[in-house]
Motif scaffolding. Sequence first.
Motif, PDB file in Angstrom:
ATOM      1  N   ARG A  79       0.524  -1.586  -0.474  1.00  0.00           N
ATOM      2  CA  ARG A  79       0.052  -0.689  -0.046  1.00  0.00           C
ATOM      3  C   ARG A  79       0.414   1.360  -0.081  1.00  0.00           C
ATOM      4  NH1 ARG A  79      -2.436  -3.406   3.163  1.00  0.00           N
ATOM      5  NH2 ARG A  79      -1.333  -2.528   5.479  1.00  0.00           N
ATOM      6  N   SER A  80       1.504   1.086   0.654  1.00  0.00           N
ATOM      7  CA  SER A  80       3.009   2.465   0.916  1.00  0.00           C
ATOM      8  C   SER A  80       3.587   2.942  -0.180  1.00  0.00           C
ATOM      9  CB  SER A  80       3.273   1.843   1.542  1.00  0.00           C
ATOM     10  OG  SER A  80       4.562   1.576   1.514  1.00  0.00           O
ATOM     11  N   TYR A  81       4.009   1.164  -1.346  1.00  0.00           N
ATOM     12  CA  TYR A  81       5.274   1.476  -2.292  1.00  0.00           C
ATOM     13  C   TYR A  81       3.512   2.133  -3.330  1.00  0.00           C
ATOM     14  CZ  TYR A  81       8.032  -1.186  -1.263  1.00  0.00           C
ATOM     15  OH  TYR A  81       9.818  -2.038  -0.276  1.00  0.00           O
ATOM     16  N   ARG A  82       1.934   2.261  -2.614  1.00  0.00           N
ATOM     17  CA  ARG A  82       1.236   2.267  -4.220  1.00  0.00           C
ATOM     18  C   ARG A  82       1.285   4.051  -4.105  1.00  0.00           C
ATOM     19  NH1 ARG A  82      -3.642  -1.776  -3.347  1.00  0.00           N
ATOM     20  NH2 ARG A  82      -2.334  -2.223  -1.989  1.00  0.00           N
ATOM     21  N   ALA A  83       1.090   4.652  -2.987  1.00  0.00           N
ATOM     22  CA  ALA A  83       0.498   5.905  -2.889  1.00  0.00           C
ATOM     23  C   ALA A  83       1.647   6.861  -3.653  1.00  0.00           C
ATOM     24  CB  ALA A  83      -0.009   6.123  -0.907  1.00  0.00           C
ATOM     25  N   ALA A  84       2.792   6.224  -3.292  1.00  0.00           N
ATOM     26  CA  ALA A  84       3.673   6.881  -3.160  1.00  0.00           C
ATOM     27  C   ALA A  84       3.912   6.889  -5.292  1.00  0.00           C
ATOM     28  CB  ALA A  84       5.159   6.099  -2.646  1.00  0.00           C
ATOM     29  N   LEU A  85       4.041   5.939  -5.255  1.00  0.00           N
ATOM     30  CA  LEU A  85       4.007   5.889  -7.183  1.00  0.00           C
ATOM     31  C   LEU A  85       3.467   7.092  -7.788  1.00  0.00           C
ATOM     32  CD1 LEU A  85       5.194   2.309  -7.991  1.00  0.00           C
ATOM     33  CD2 LEU A  85       6.475   3.634  -7.956  1.00  0.00           C
ATOM     34  N   LEU A  86       1.618   6.492  -6.675  1.00  0.00           N
ATOM     35  CA  LEU A  86       0.949   7.867  -7.359  1.00  0.00           C
ATOM     36  C   LEU A  86       0.853   9.009  -7.320  1.00  0.00           C
ATOM     37  CD1 LEU A  86      -1.663   7.716  -9.444  1.00  0.00           C
ATOM     38  CD2 LEU A  86      -2.745   7.591  -6.590  1.00  0.00           C
ATOM     39  N   LEU A  87       1.340   9.342  -6.606  1.00  0.00           N
ATOM     40  CA  LEU A  87       1.904  10.675  -6.332  1.00  0.00           C
ATOM     41  C   LEU A  87       2.706  11.163  -7.006  1.00  0.00           C
ATOM     42  CD1 LEU A  87       1.832  10.704  -2.603  1.00  0.00           C
ATOM     43  CD2 LEU A  87      -0.054  11.555  -3.992  1.00  0.00           C
ATOM     44  N   HIS A  88       3.867  10.461  -6.630  1.00  0.00           N
ATOM     45  CA  HIS A  88       5.511  10.619  -7.109  1.00  0.00           C
ATOM     46  C   HIS A  88       5.326  11.489  -8.842  1.00  0.00           C
ATOM     47  CE1 HIS A  88       9.170  11.992  -7.971  1.00  0.00           C
ATOM     48  NE2 HIS A  88       9.718  10.966  -8.792  1.00  0.00           N
ATOM     49  N   TYR A  89       4.741   9.656  -9.755  1.00  0.00           N
ATOM     50  CA  TYR A  89       5.445   9.267 -10.957  1.00  0.00           C
ATOM     51  C   TYR A  89       3.228   9.909 -11.572  1.00  0.00           C
ATOM     52  CZ  TYR A  89       8.925   7.257 -11.124  1.00  0.00           C
ATOM     53  OH  TYR A  89      10.318   7.067 -10.742  1.00  0.00           O
ATOM     54  N   GLY A  90       2.189   9.318 -10.958  1.00  0.00           N
ATOM     55  CA  GLY A  90       0.591   9.977 -11.272  1.00  0.00           C
ATOM     56  C   GLY A  90       0.566  11.314 -11.231  1.00  0.00           C
ATOM     57  N   LEU A  91       0.841  12.262 -10.128  1.00  0.00           N
ATOM     58  CA  LEU A  91       0.343  13.752 -10.134  1.00  0.00           C
ATOM     59  C   LEU A  91       1.848  14.136 -10.459  1.00  0.00           C
ATOM     60  CD1 LEU A  91      -1.576  13.029  -6.769  1.00  0.00           C
ATOM     61  CD2 LEU A  91      -2.919  13.503  -9.475  1.00  0.00           C
ATOM     62  N   GLY A  92       2.373  13.796 -10.580  1.00  0.00           N
ATOM     63  CA  GLY A  92       3.708  14.623 -10.681  1.00  0.00           C
ATOM     64  C   GLY A  92       4.114  15.646  -9.268  1.00  0.00           C
ATOM     65  N   LEU A  93       3.850  14.809  -7.838  1.00  0.00           N
ATOM     66  CA  LEU A  93       4.648  15.797  -7.649  1.00  0.00           C
ATOM     67  C   LEU A  93       6.336  15.953  -6.831  1.00  0.00           C
ATOM     68  CD1 LEU A  93       1.988  15.074  -4.424  1.00  0.00           C
ATOM     69  CD2 LEU A  93       1.754  17.408  -6.289  1.00  0.00           C
TER      70      LEU A  93
ATOM     71  N   THR B 107      10.112  15.933  -2.402  1.00  0.00           N
ATOM     72  CA  THR B 107       9.734  16.119  -1.621  1.00  0.00           C
ATOM     73  C   THR B 107       8.518  16.543  -1.116  1.00  0.00           C
ATOM     74  OG1 THR B 107      12.139  18.138  -1.323  1.00  0.00           O
ATOM     75  CG2 THR B 107      10.087  18.643   0.011  1.00  0.00           C
ATOM     76  N   GLU B 108       7.070  16.674  -1.639  1.00  0.00           N
ATOM     77  CA  GLU B 108       5.987  17.041  -1.884  1.00  0.00           C
ATOM     78  C   GLU B 108       5.805  15.694  -1.285  1.00  0.00           C
ATOM     79  OE1 GLU B 108       4.917  20.903  -4.658  1.00  0.00           O
ATOM     80  OE2 GLU B 108       5.253  19.004  -5.189  1.00  0.00           O
ATOM     81  N   THR B 109       6.491  14.475  -2.362  1.00  0.00           N
ATOM     82  CA  THR B 109       5.104  13.284  -1.741  1.00  0.00           C
ATOM     83  C   THR B 109       5.398  12.929  -0.141  1.00  0.00           C
ATOM     84  OG1 THR B 109       6.259  12.514  -4.298  1.00  0.00           O
ATOM     85  CG2 THR B 109       5.936  10.771  -2.915  1.00  0.00           C
ATOM     86  N   ALA B 110       6.891  13.088  -0.351  1.00  0.00           N
ATOM     87  CA  ALA B 110       7.365  12.669   1.821  1.00  0.00           C
ATOM     88  C   ALA B 110       6.213  13.436   2.418  1.00  0.00           C
ATOM     89  CB  ALA B 110       8.679  13.272   1.844  1.00  0.00           C
ATOM     90  N   ALA B 111       5.983  14.363   2.086  1.00  0.00           N
ATOM     91  CA  ALA B 111       4.496  15.379   3.126  1.00  0.00           C
ATOM     92  C   ALA B 111       4.227  14.731   2.586  1.00  0.00           C
ATOM     93  CB  ALA B 111       4.343  17.346   2.682  1.00  0.00           C
ATOM     94  N   GLU B 112       2.899  14.479   2.014  1.00  0.00           N
ATOM     95  CA  GLU B 112       1.530  13.375   1.585  1.00  0.00           C
ATOM     96  C   GLU B 112       2.202  12.076   2.326  1.00  0.00           C
ATOM     97  OE1 GLU B 112      -1.175  14.971  -0.562  1.00  0.00           O
ATOM     98  OE2 GLU B 112      -0.301  16.343  -0.977  1.00  0.00           O
ATOM     99  N   ALA B 113       3.022  11.922   2.311  1.00  0.00           N
ATOM    100  CA  ALA B 113       3.292  10.178   2.631  1.00  0.00           C
ATOM    101  C   ALA B 113       3.545  10.446   4.019  1.00  0.00           C
ATOM    102  CB  ALA B 113       3.798   9.701   2.408  1.00  0.00           C
ATOM    103  N   GLU B 114       3.544  11.426   4.562  1.00  0.00           N
ATOM    104  CA  GLU B 114       4.177  11.841   6.484  1.00  0.00           C
ATOM    105  C   GLU B 114       5.191  11.079   6.658  1.00  0.00           C
ATOM    106  OE1 GLU B 114       0.535  11.229   8.727  1.00  0.00           O
ATOM    107  OE2 GLU B 114      -0.334  12.973   7.406  1.00  0.00           O
ATOM    108  N   CYS B 115       6.144  11.000   5.987  1.00  0.00           N
ATOM    109  CA  CYS B 115       7.614  10.558   5.916  1.00  0.00           C
ATOM    110  C   CYS B 115       8.884  11.324   5.549  1.00  0.00           C
ATOM    111  CB  CYS B 115       7.446   9.340   5.396  1.00  0.00           C
ATOM    112  SG  CYS B 115       7.270   9.043   3.519  1.00  0.00           S
ATOM    113  N   SER B 116       9.989  10.550   6.023  1.00  0.00           N
ATOM    114  CA  SER B 116      10.899  11.453   5.584  1.00  0.00           C
ATOM    115  C   SER B 116      10.921  11.215   4.125  1.00  0.00           C
ATOM    116  CB  SER B 116      12.254  11.123   6.227  1.00  0.00           C
ATOM    117  OG  SER B 116      12.877   9.333   5.682  1.00  0.00           O
ATOM    118  N   THR B 117      11.940  11.635   3.242  1.00  0.00           N
ATOM    119  CA  THR B 117      12.457  12.194   2.249  1.00  0.00           C
ATOM    120  C   THR B 117      13.402  11.031   1.661  1.00  0.00           C
ATOM    121  OG1 THR B 117      12.666  14.573   2.575  1.00  0.00           O
ATOM    122  CG2 THR B 117      13.451  13.355   0.181  1.00  0.00           C
ATOM    123  N   GLU B 118      13.869  10.495   2.551  1.00  0.00           N
ATOM    124  CA  GLU B 118      14.980   9.245   2.426  1.00  0.00           C
ATOM    125  C   GLU B 118      13.793   7.775   2.522  1.00  0.00           C
ATOM    126  OE1 GLU B 118      15.356  11.630   4.098  1.00  0.00           O
ATOM    127  OE2 GLU B 118      17.856  12.252   3.919  1.00  0.00           O
TER     128      GLU B 118
END
Length: 326
Positions: free
Chosen positions: A122-136, A139-150
């Motif tokens: 589930r965490s991989y799906r959300a990160a891929l959709l935010l970064h590749y699907g929405l183009g975030l 840093t914005e993806t980490a803020a949306e997922a509430e995790c660090s940039t790493e």
Amino acid sequence: MPGPVEDFVRSARRTTALPDDPVAAFDELYLWQARALTRQALLLCGHRRVAERAVRWAFHQAWQHWPKVLAGGDPTRTVRATVYDYALSPWHQFHPRHRRPEVCRGSSADSAVLEAFLELPRSYRAALLLHYGLGLTLTETAAEAECSTEAAAGRIAHGRAALEESWPPLARSPRRRRGAVLAGTLRELAAAQPVRSVPAQLVRGGSARTTRLWTRASVGLTAAVAAATTFTLLTTQTGGSAPAQDRERVPRVTFAPAMFPGGPATGPGTGGTGAGIGTGTGARSTPTTGRDSAGSSVRAPAGGAGQAYLPQLRSTNTRGHLRDLR
């Protein structure tokens, strides 16, 4: 006129401010985000009804706490986080119809992409959709997922590597273009899904009705608990609140005799106050004998009323007095 893919990408960011009126601001946000969020939820869970319920639930919660949502500064991010949490909830897997994804609209290649995407964590799906699907950005993806940039970078890298293994067209693409291929595939797949959304007025009305129902249920439950507590306090009588005379009337359970032979007694023939066992003072009581209804000899209690015998050391047909053992 921009196409559906451009509309899907533009829904990730708000370029203009919302109106000052709360109702107008909510309606505009709903009209701008409802369809795009439904498509995103559909990619995350694979079921159209779950995606629609996720969007309705997110906007219900947003309207109930609308002043707080506006004070947060980014209503889009708040609503999108609620949609993602609902769509990625593991409880949907317990429903028999939700164990396998629905057939998506499109070619067989699109179905293969959706099945491979839904097999990811589930965490991989959300990160891929935010970064590749929405183009975030990262840093914005980490803020949306509430995790660090790493952590966000690791989820994106591991998710894309897992998707390359389960979806061969992505692995056959040049390495430098795999990100662009994945982004275009996710956007086209999301934009091709037909979704429906109810009017914003119905969403606000449903949120108000839900709030009233929950309020009434809370008040009713509180009243029931208070009534049950009061009834219990009124009908239950604890040991410390019992009157003294009631406690004295309760006989004590003991295996010892109430009085010993030779002890104090008030009956006749005891000589006033008797002496203790082994002392030479006081009147000595004599046992009396009688006969029962069958005619057998029965030894009567010695010492008059209030006297009792010690427990017998052996089983006999007649009772023995303490002086018989001296």
